[in-house]
Design an enzyme around this catalytic site. Structure first.
Site, PDB file in Angstrom:
ATOM      1  N   ASP A   1       0.853  -1.195   0.000  1.00 49.55           N
ATOM      2  CA  ASP A   1       0.000   0.000   0.000  1.00 49.55           C
ATOM      3  C   ASP A   1       0.882   1.236   0.000  1.00 49.55           C
ATOM      4  OD1 ASP A   1      -2.575   1.391   0.184  1.00 49.55           O
ATOM      5  OD2 ASP A   1      -1.907   2.007   2.161  1.00 49.55           O
ATOM      6  N   SER A   2       0.279   2.363  -0.376  1.00 51.01           N
ATOM      7  CA  SER A   2       1.023   3.625  -0.351  1.00 51.01           C
ATOM      8  C   SER A   2       1.363   4.033   1.084  1.00 51.01           C
ATOM      9  CB  SER A   2       0.171   4.712  -0.996  1.00 51.01           C
ATOM     10  OG  SER A   2      -1.066   4.806  -0.315  1.00 51.01           O
TER      11      SER A   2
ATOM     12  N   TYR B   1      -0.750   8.548  -2.603  1.00 53.21           N
ATOM     13  CA  TYR B   1      -0.710   8.310  -4.043  1.00 53.21           C
ATOM     14  C   TYR B   1      -1.942   8.905  -4.735  1.00 53.21           C
ATOM     15  CZ  TYR B   1       3.023   4.701  -3.932  1.00 53.21           C
ATOM     16  OH  TYR B   1       4.203   4.022  -3.819  1.00 53.21           O
TER      17      TYR B   1
ATOM     18  N   CYS C   1      -4.203  -1.401  -2.318  1.00 49.76           N
ATOM     19  CA  CYS C   1      -4.362   0.045  -2.453  1.00 49.76           C
ATOM     20  C   CYS C   1      -5.204   0.264  -3.697  1.00 49.76           C
ATOM     21  CB  CYS C   1      -2.986   0.695  -2.611  1.00 49.76           C
ATOM     22  SG  CYS C   1      -3.034   2.452  -3.015  1.00 49.76           S
TER      23      CYS C   1
ATOM     24  N   THR D   1      -5.810   3.036  -5.317  1.00 48.53           N
ATOM     25  CA  THR D   1      -5.187   3.944  -6.279  1.00 48.53           C
ATOM     26  C   THR D   1      -4.167   3.189  -7.131  1.00 48.53           C
ATOM     27  OG1 THR D   1      -5.459   5.643  -4.597  1.00 48.53           O
ATOM     28  CG2 THR D   1      -4.062   6.196  -6.465  1.00 48.53           C
TER      29      THR D   1
ATOM     30  N   GLU E   1      -4.181   9.265   8.170  1.00 48.34           N
ATOM     31  CA  GLU E   1      -2.713   9.241   8.283  1.00 48.34           C
ATOM     32  C   GLU E   1      -2.242  10.092   9.468  1.00 48.34           C
ATOM     33  OE1 GLU E   1      -0.142   7.789   6.262  1.00 48.34           O
ATOM     34  OE2 GLU E   1      -1.618   6.589   5.203  1.00 48.34           O
TER      35      GLU E   1
ATOM     36  N   CYS F   1     -11.345   2.973  -0.729  1.00 50.07           N
ATOM     37  CA  CYS F   1      -9.996   3.354  -0.311  1.00 50.07           C
ATOM     38  C   CYS F   1      -9.720   2.607   0.978  1.00 50.07           C
ATOM     39  CB  CYS F   1      -9.892   4.855  -0.088  1.00 50.07           C
ATOM     40  SG  CYS F   1      -8.331   5.336   0.674  1.00 50.07           S
ATOM     41  N   THR F   2      -8.542   2.021   1.038  1.00 50.90           N
ATOM     42  CA  THR F   2      -8.245   1.127   2.156  1.00 50.90           C
ATOM     43  C   THR F   2      -8.149   1.841   3.505  1.00 50.90           C
ATOM     44  OG1 THR F   2      -5.956   1.382   1.520  1.00 50.90           O
ATOM     45  CG2 THR F   2      -7.098  -0.576   0.747  1.00 50.90           C
ATOM     46  N   HIS F   3      -8.023   3.163   3.468  1.00 47.31           N
ATOM     47  CA  HIS F   3      -7.967   3.912   4.732  1.00 47.31           C
ATOM     48  C   HIS F   3      -9.343   4.074   5.377  1.00 47.31           C
ATOM     49  CE1 HIS F   3      -4.033   5.009   3.266  1.00 47.31           C
ATOM     50  NE2 HIS F   3      -3.786   5.762   4.319  1.00 47.31           N
TER      51      HIS F   3
HETATM   52  N1  DGL Z   1      -4.604   3.484   0.247  1.00 47.32           N
HETATM   53  C1  DGL Z   1      -4.935   4.268  -0.908  1.00 47.32           C
HETATM   54  C2  DGL Z   1      -6.160   3.718  -1.617  1.00 47.32           C
HETATM   55  O1  DGL Z   1      -6.699   2.716  -1.248  1.00 47.32           O
HETATM   56  C3  DGL Z   1      -5.190   5.699  -0.588  1.00 47.32           C
HETATM   57  C4  DGL Z   1      -4.072   6.441   0.033  1.00 47.32           C
HETATM   58  C5  DGL Z   1      -3.298   7.320  -0.905  1.00 47.32           C
HETATM   59  O2  DGL Z   1      -3.847   8.275  -1.473  1.00 47.32           O
HETATM   60  O3  DGL Z   1      -2.119   7.018  -1.054  1.00 47.32           O
HETATM   61  O4  DGL Z   1      -6.599   4.293  -2.569  1.00 47.32           O
END
Ligand code: DGL
Length: 271
Positions: A8-9, A40, A71, A73, A156, A190-192
């Protein structure tokens, strides 16, 4: 044999890792977060591809036969090119899988109206990956997306359960629902976002099904292993999990412990 790589990012992919480990605790895992270069979500296609490929190569070097891009993205912007262009010539015996297709597959079982909302980063929404994937699987469905640029920074920066987060969660949800009142299912693309789930539930009208990804990705991976026993046989099974980050290992360990509700140790690497 080797571990499953989860990339993941930043920290978000930990919600995917968590789901997979709960279902398949016997397997070995390596998690890699590119925390030094997160987010990302606002980066260009070329940059997300370049960074993601570097991470995939690193996970291959660590011996992973299979890498999950945990992730959205990276899945939206890099997965197809890696699968179609990089792997055939450079690592034909390895596999890289993403999180968008398995998430798109489940909405057909969850929605009655087939009006689906997608909350995600700007990059994922702009790529239209969910729209294209769902329309392919369920012709006639209506997919509406809303970028939530503040949600990843809230997570974050460990502000996801603070009162300040309420405004941004409510605002993005309202914007999405205003676009299509028939939405009955919302993908948290989005995983967050699972970390904001309590606040999302607070502002989401009743009757709408929320779809966090972890458990669906885990189920889909389990099905993948049934269809590909040769890959399942190549995953080592000692129940271990190692964590790597491109940022400070102490910082990663602190935040990852919040995501996973357990203490973790991390090691810093460069890509
Ligand atoms: N974890 C990323 C996703 O699932 C989002 C975080 C990022 O923007 O890097 O899209």
């Amino acid at each position: 044999m080797g571990p499953i790589g989860v990339f993941d990012s930043g920290y978000g992919g930990l919600t995917i890792l968590d789901g997979i480990r709960q279902l398949m605790p016997q397997m070995d895992y390596v998690y890699l977060g590119d925390n030094a270069r997160t987010p990302y979500g606002t980066r260009s296609f070329d940059i997300v591809y370049e960074f993601t490929l570097q991470a995939v190569k690193k996970l291959f070097e660590m011996g992973c036969p299979l890498v999950i891009l945990g992730c959205n993205t990276a899945s939206a912007k890099a997965l197809r090119t890696i699968q179609q262009t990089y792997l055939p010539d450079n690592a034909p015996d390895r596999r890289v899988l993403g999180v968008i297709r398995p998430t798109a597959e489940v909405v057909g079982q969850l929605s009655n109206t087939m009006h689906i909302g997608v909350l995600a980063t700007e990059g994922t929404i702009r790529s239209e990956s969910y729209k294209l994937e769902i329309e392919k699987l369920y012709p006639g469905s209506t997919i509406v997306g809303q970028a939530c640029p503040m949600w990843v920074p809230l997570v974050e920066n460990n502000e996801f359960d603070k009162p300040g987060a309420d405004y941004f969660v409510n605002d993005s949800l309202n914007k999405l629902l205003a676009k299509d009142p028939k939405i009955d299912t919302i993908i948290l693309g989005c995983t967050h976002y699972p970390l904001l789930l309590d606040k999302i539930k607070k502002y989401c009208p009743s009757g709408i099904t929320l779809v966090p990804q972890g458990k669906y990705i885990a189920k889909s991976l389990e099905d993948y292993f049934v269809r590909h026993p040769e890959m399942e046989a190549r995953i080592s099974k000692n129940g271990t999990c190692q964590y790597f980050t491109t940022e400070s290992s102490t910082k990663f360990a602190e935040s990852a412990s919040i995501f996973l509700r357990e203490q973790v140790m991390a090691e810093r690497i460069t890509l």
